[in-house]
Design an enzyme around this catalytic site. Structure first.
Site, PDB file in Angstrom:
ATOM      1  CG  ASP A 144      -1.976  -1.044   1.179  1.00  0.00           C
ATOM      2  OD1 ASP A 144      -2.822  -0.967   0.284  1.00  0.00           O
ATOM      3  OD2 ASP A 144      -1.968  -1.955   2.033  1.00  0.00           O
ATOM      4  NE  ARG A 152       0.992  -0.465   4.578  1.00  0.00           N
ATOM      5  CZ  ARG A 152       0.022   0.326   4.970  1.00  0.00           C
ATOM      6  NH1 ARG A 152       0.298   1.535   5.457  1.00  0.00           N
ATOM      7  NH2 ARG A 152      -1.239  -0.054   4.883  1.00  0.00           N
ATOM      8  NE  ARG A 213      -6.459   5.790   1.552  1.00  0.00           N
ATOM      9  CZ  ARG A 213      -7.029   4.638   1.915  1.00  0.00           C
ATOM     10  NH1 ARG A 213      -7.849   4.599   2.954  1.00  0.00           N
ATOM     11  NH2 ARG A 213      -6.793   3.533   1.235  1.00  0.00           N
ATOM     12  CE  LYS A 243      -5.730   1.788  -2.224  1.00  0.00           C
ATOM     13  NZ  LYS A 243      -4.767   1.160  -1.299  1.00  0.00           N
ATOM     14  CG  HIS A 244     -10.980   1.039  -1.627  1.00  0.00           C
ATOM     15  ND1 HIS A 244     -10.562   2.361  -1.450  1.00  0.00           N
ATOM     16  CD2 HIS A 244     -10.072   0.268  -0.957  1.00  0.00           C
ATOM     17  CE1 HIS A 244      -9.477   2.376  -0.693  1.00  0.00           C
ATOM     18  NE2 HIS A 244      -9.147   1.122  -0.389  1.00  0.00           N
ATOM     19  CG  HIS A 256      -9.642  -0.312   7.984  1.00  0.00           C
ATOM     20  ND1 HIS A 256      -9.860   0.665   7.044  1.00  0.00           N
ATOM     21  CD2 HIS A 256      -8.541  -0.992   7.576  1.00  0.00           C
ATOM     22  CE1 HIS A 256      -8.926   0.574   6.098  1.00  0.00           C
ATOM     23  NE2 HIS A 256      -8.121  -0.413   6.397  1.00  0.00           N
ATOM     24  CG  ASP A 339      -9.674  -3.136   1.462  1.00  0.00           C
ATOM     25  OD1 ASP A 339      -8.500  -3.369   1.822  1.00  0.00           O
ATOM     26  OD2 ASP A 339     -10.216  -2.035   1.618  1.00  0.00           O
TER      27      ASP A 339
END
Length: 682
Positions: A144, A152, A213, A243-244, A256, A339
């Site tokens: 990601d 990351r 984002r 995505k998404h 999440h 996901d």
């Protein structure tokens, strides 16, 4: 008469000559057609590639096929961060039990350029050691790395984030450049796929998980910039993942931790959420990630795992969404990846029979996901210990049993595996290569990742993005001769970036050496009482000429009048105004706080509030390159003091904020600032 015969002969000869030339032309066309057909049927064309993949799929065992459809993660093993494989022989063995389609790394797996380069090499090498497989198939290694708040590679270049790109005048060029820089860094380290770009349309100011984002709330702009970003990744042979699907932008719940629901019809999402995905498919999208979001006005109602509760499956598990809409209506035949299946919208929702966290539950989830038309099952559980390794044994065996019983068709499995292997083949992942020179790869990666060139491009883009939406009484830029300035940061963790930016401006003579600058913070995350707006702070603010205050909007949190941020900034605005001074608001994240604190004299939008605790001059742990920092806030402070001339314009509409009868705040249906707006400074 002889003359006529003579001319007749000439005409006859000319006709023959023309026929001969035409015959040669036809011959050439036929030859070229045959050559083209031969080329397409040769090793360069799709037909032979398809035949080769089909042959490979036929040879594979069912365990191998199902394993190719799974991508696990291993953030830790027995609660210790996994940063090299040699220290975890049990994990190495667990990974060799099944030939997974790929592995995904997270922040806990990455400490530096050299380290992650060696780890990726170790993972692929360990995969080669699997015994008893039809053929060794290298991993997909996605990560990601969106840029902005989601990265990351803390040892790499963060870039500005998508919404900041959307705010720049040359946004398409900047989107492609961002994809190119991130793609170059990923490829240098050994990754071959990126779970980016995010092409959600952020048309809900209360969205707690997408926000900056997203490029914009304009579907057409999101579509254009998403494709440009993916083009940049492709220049480095990095597989882009859009995505998404079908769109996470109009939600007020984070999937999440819960299950978002979008109350829109199919016709409505065609006009907004699906627009960027349609463009992505038309531009050759190879991988699309699903969203764990329900669509009650589109989907069919289901009975959940307890046999009583009814509701709607998330799009990830919906045949209506994946097969009927994405594959049939939109014509997409590329790879679809879920996901993370460990997310609460799936794992904690009781959607199918089975106890929470049991292999039975996740096998039943897998049945719905695979039958919906999805190809890759991402992260059903962290491979974190021996119990998790056993879970994956049971998980793969359970899916295999469903194939044997006919609950999942063999054809459905073969379709997915064919798509996955074809994707790998197109990007050379299946190619047999000589043993790589890991030392050269390490050397190259440390020179590329977090390089000065990349950070310079990042800083330039950040300066282009900064947007001013208010500048009453020419508050900006702050006059050099201003005697007393108070910087009201959010929390102590922000100190590094704020101090760095101010020190650099002093060097550049934008702040007078005699100017008294106080820096303090209104939010203390470690204290029982979060608010840190003391009498001493109030006194210093009241004695200042200018206050520069920082806010961070995300979801509905910024509307909370009882929050330390709302109390701290509101008090500071009132106190400095009572003293006859000016208040400058710097919006760190989502720009919607411009409407919450509209009494500020000037408002500057930065579009990213992450990593303010990282020193912009700090080197990576590998000793080369700079760490991932926050260029946006530095550029915003430069703008406040006149070092940077703002060029940005709003990529989203900012709704006005109204006070309800109960005293609470909410976003209204009217706009305070419209998309495209931005103030320039002379």
């Amino acid at each position: 008469m002889n003359i006529n015969i003579h001319y007749s002969n000439i005409i006859f000869l000319r006709v023959l000559e023309m026929m001969s030339k035409f015959s040669k032309f036809i011959s050439i066309i036929i030859t070229l057609t045959l050559l083209t057909s031969t080329y397409m049927l040769s090793g360069c064309g799709a037909v032979k590639g398809d035949a080769k993949i089909s042959k490979l799929v036929k040879k594979m065992s069912l365990d191998e096929k199902i394993s190719q459809m799974i991508i696990p993660a291993f953030r830790t093993w027995n609660e210790e961060n996994v940063t090299d494989l040699s220290s975890f022989p049990e994990l190495s063995e667990a990974l060799r039990r099944h030939q997974y389609g790929g592995v995904i790394l997270f922040g806990s797996n990455i400490t530096g350029n050299e380290q992650v380069t060696r780890l990726l090499h170790e993972l692929q090498d360990n995969n080669k050691q699997i015994e008893g497989v039809t053929t060794h198939i290298p991993y997909l290694t996605p990560v990601d790395e969106e840029g902005g708040i989601v990265i990351r590679l803390t040892s790499g270049t963060r870039m500005t984030g998508n919404m900041a790109i959307g705010a720049t005048t040359d946004s398409e060029k900047n989107a492609e450049k961002t994809g190119n820089i991130l793609g170059e860094e990923l490829a240098a380290l050994g990754f071959n796929a990126d779970f980016a770009p995010d092409i959600d349309v952020n048309n809900n100011p209360s969205n707690p998980v997408i926000g900056t984002r997203s490029f914009s709330d304009d579907p057409a702009l999101v579509a254009k910039l998403g494709s440009a970003y993916a083009k940049g990744l492709a220049q480095n042979n990095i597989i882009a993942t859009y995505k998404h699907f079908p769109g996470h932008g109009d939600t007020s719940v984070d999937s999440h931790i819960g299950t978002p629901s979008v109350e829109k019809t199919y016709d409505e999402i065609k006009e907004t959420e699906l627009v960027p995905f349609k463009a992505a498919i038309e531009n050759g999208a190879e991988m699309i990630m699903t969203a764990h979001i329900t669509f009650p006005l589109i989907d069919e109602q289901k009975t959940f795992g307890d046999g009583v509760t009814t509701g709607f499956f998330p799009a990830t598990m919906s045949k209506k969404i994946i097969t009927d809409i994405l594959r049939t209506d939109m014509g997409y035949d590329g790879v679809v990846v879920t996901d993370a299946l460990e997310m609460d919208a799936i794992a904690d929702a009781g959607l199918v029979p089975g106890e929470k966290n049991s292999s039975e539950y996740f096998v039943n989830i897998a049945k719905e996901v695979i039958n919906s038309g999805v190809d890759i099952l991402l992260l059903p559980m962290d491979l974190k210990n021996a119990e998790a390794a056993t879970f994956y044994d049971e998980y793969i065996a359970g899916i295999s049993s469903l194939v044997s019983s006919g609950e999942i068709s063999q054809t459905r499995i073969d379709e997915s595996v064919t798509r996955i292997l074809s994707l790998k083949a197109r990007h050379g992942i299946l190619d047999e290569t000589e043993e790589s020179d890991i030392e050269k790869i390490v050397s190259d990666s440390t020179a590329i990742v977090g390089s000065k060139e990349h950070h310079d491009a990042e800083m330039d883009m950040a300066r282009q993005a900064i947007t001013v939406v208010k500048n009453d009484d020419s508050t900006l830029p702050v006059a050099k001769e201003t005697a007393n300035i108070f910087v009201l940061g959010r929390q102590n963790a922000d100190a590094t970036t704020l101090q760095y930016a101010i020190d650099e401006l002093k060097k550049g003579d934008y702040i007078d050496s005699k100017t008294n600058i106080n820096i303090d913070y209104y939010y203390d995350s470690s204290a029982d009482v979060k608010l840190h707006y003391t009498d001493e702070m109030k006194e210093k603010i009241s004695g200042s000429d200018v206050v520069i205050g920082f806010s961070y909007a995300s979801g509905n949190g910024a509307l909370d009048k009882s929050s330390p941020q709302y109390i701290g900034i509101t008090n500071a605005i009132n106190d400095i105004h009572a003293a006859g001074g000016k208040f400058i608001l710097v919006s760190e994240n989502l720009p919607y706080d411009a409407a919450i604190f509209k009494d500020a004299d000037a408002i500057v939008l930065a579009y990213m509030g992450s990593a303010l605790g990282t020193d912009p001059t700090d080197k990576t742990d590998s000793g080369s390159g700079l760490k991932a920092t926050n260029a946006n806030i530095v550029a915003a402070i430069e703008t406040v003091f006149g070092s940077n001339k703002p060029q940005g314009h709003l990529p989203v509409n900012i709704p006005d904020v109204t006070e309800n009868a109960d005293g609470s705040l909410s976003y209204s249906n009217t706009y305070l600032y419209e998309r495209g707006f931005g103030v320039t400074l002379e």
